[in-house]
Design a protein around this motif. Structure first.
Motif, PDB file in Angstrom:
ATOM      1  N   LEU A 100      -2.259  39.311  83.104  1.00  0.00           N
ATOM      2  CA  LEU A 100      -3.666  39.282  83.643  1.00  0.00           C
ATOM      3  C   LEU A 100      -4.553  40.766  83.169  1.00  0.00           C
ATOM      4  O   LEU A 100      -4.133  41.482  82.971  1.00  0.00           O
ATOM      5  N   ALA A 139      -7.713  33.311  84.401  1.00  0.00           N
ATOM      6  CA  ALA A 139      -6.654  33.257  83.430  1.00  0.00           C
ATOM      7  C   ALA A 139      -6.800  32.685  81.891  1.00  0.00           C
ATOM      8  O   ALA A 139      -6.325  33.358  80.958  1.00  0.00           O
ATOM      9  N   TYR A 235      -3.364  34.567  91.668  1.00  0.00           N
ATOM     10  CA  TYR A 235      -2.331  34.305  90.598  1.00  0.00           C
ATOM     11  C   TYR A 235      -0.936  34.885  91.120  1.00  0.00           C
ATOM     12  O   TYR A 235      -1.070  36.016  91.694  1.00  0.00           O
ATOM     13  N   VAL A 305      -1.112  31.137  81.302  1.00  0.00           N
ATOM     14  CA  VAL A 305      -2.053  32.313  81.339  1.00  0.00           C
ATOM     15  C   VAL A 305      -1.871  32.915  79.918  1.00  0.00           C
ATOM     16  O   VAL A 305      -0.825  32.265  79.040  1.00  0.00           O
TER      17      VAL A 305
END
Length: 308
Positions: A100, A139, A235, A305
């Motif tokens: 992330l 993402a 997330y 992601v």
């Protein structure tokens, strides 16, 4: 029921949640309906403005880590407060999984928040909650950071990674931790929000203050149901897979103070305080309060992601 009142103590019953036993209020919505709540019954609750928002969101039965359940989870009356703060990207990155990326407002500066929630009428009954979170880039996005930033500050659409998420009830902890993958634990947690003042206090393990908030509530604007629906994507990692959890908020009364001067945030000792300090927040740039809203919280779904 005025927001300053707390739920009275009620008799409880034990229920099974994915093999774990939790207690819920006897005769409460979860005891009676097990998430399949009668909307006509809720509509008769004087605390609830209406249920039209939920009639357009049919529930579906899904398998989950907490066993078969219905989704979304409906919150018929809620209030929330969020402090948005600037923090150094370097400190933020040290707390984010490598998959992330922080949402930056300028090179080297990102956004973090302290949030407080009060759920007066909900499928899993009354509870309160608090969070320390980080605003992240969606993402799968490329370079649309500016537009994501505008949407985030307007509260229209926000993507986040949560570091702390204490709650006040067992069922909220088990569902949130086992079912959603959130870092939840049960603690003493008071949240009172009305049109005049917003206060909250999260207790630590010894009964002292972990995090506390006290501030005048920003002037509120009334919104017709369905006119302002914001979304939050969170997330989490469940097992070895990334998941995204969507929540949709039907905002009915809200207000914002920019660069507020009269917000008191006490950062004490505890898990939330440690998480907030680790982000090294520089200053508060926005204080958002929803004195009345509704929420549909969907079960998490697997998501991809970017590899970084």
């Amino acid at each position: 029921m005025p927001s300053s009142q707390q739920e009275p103590q009620r008799e409880t019953v034990e229920v099974d949640l994915g093999g774990r036993t939790v207690t819920v209020p006897k005769g409460g919505l979860y005891d009676r309906y097990r998430m399949e709540t009668d909307l006509d019954e809720v509509a008769r609750d004087p605390r609830v403005s209406g249920v039209d928002f939920f009639r357009e969101l049919p529930k579906t039965k899904v398998d989950s880590p907490i066993g078969p359940t219905l989704t979304p989870n409906f919150y018929y009356r809620l209030s929330t407060a969020r402090l948005t703060m600037l923090a150094p990207t370097r400190a933020i990155r040290s707390r984010l999984p490598r998959e992330l990326a922080p949402l930056e407002v300028a090179p080297g500066l990102g956004l973090v928040s302290a949030m407080f929630f009060r759920y007066d009428v909900c499928d899993i009954d009354f509870y309160t909650e608090a969070a320390v979170g980080i605003a992240v880039k969606p993402a799968r996005h490329g370079r649309l950071g500016f537009f994501d930033l505008v949407a985030a500050l307007k509260n229209d659409r926000l993507d986040s990674y949560v570091l702390s998420l204490p709650v006040s009830t067992e069922i909220a902890q088990v569902r949130g931790h086992d079912g959603y993958g959130f870092p939840k634990w049960v603690t003493g947690l008071d949240v009172d929000i009305d049109a005049q003042r917003t206060t909250a206090r999260v207790a630590n393990d010894s009964g002292g203050t972990d995090l506390a908030l006290s501030a005048p509530t920003p002037a509120q604007t009334i919104h017709p149901s369905g006119e302002r629906v914001s979304s939050l994507t969170s997330y989490t990692s469940i097992g070895d897979a990334w998941h995204s959890t969507l929540s949709q908020t039907n905002v009915l009364a809200s207000g914002t103070a920019l660069v507020p001067r009269d917000v008191g945030l006490e950062v004490g000792e505890g898990r939330m305080a440690d998480d907030l300090r680790s982000l090294r927040p520089i200053r508060t740039i926005q204080f958002d309060v929803v004195t009345e809203g509704q929420l549909a919280l969907h079960m998490p779904v697997p998501t991809s992601v970017r590899s970084r």
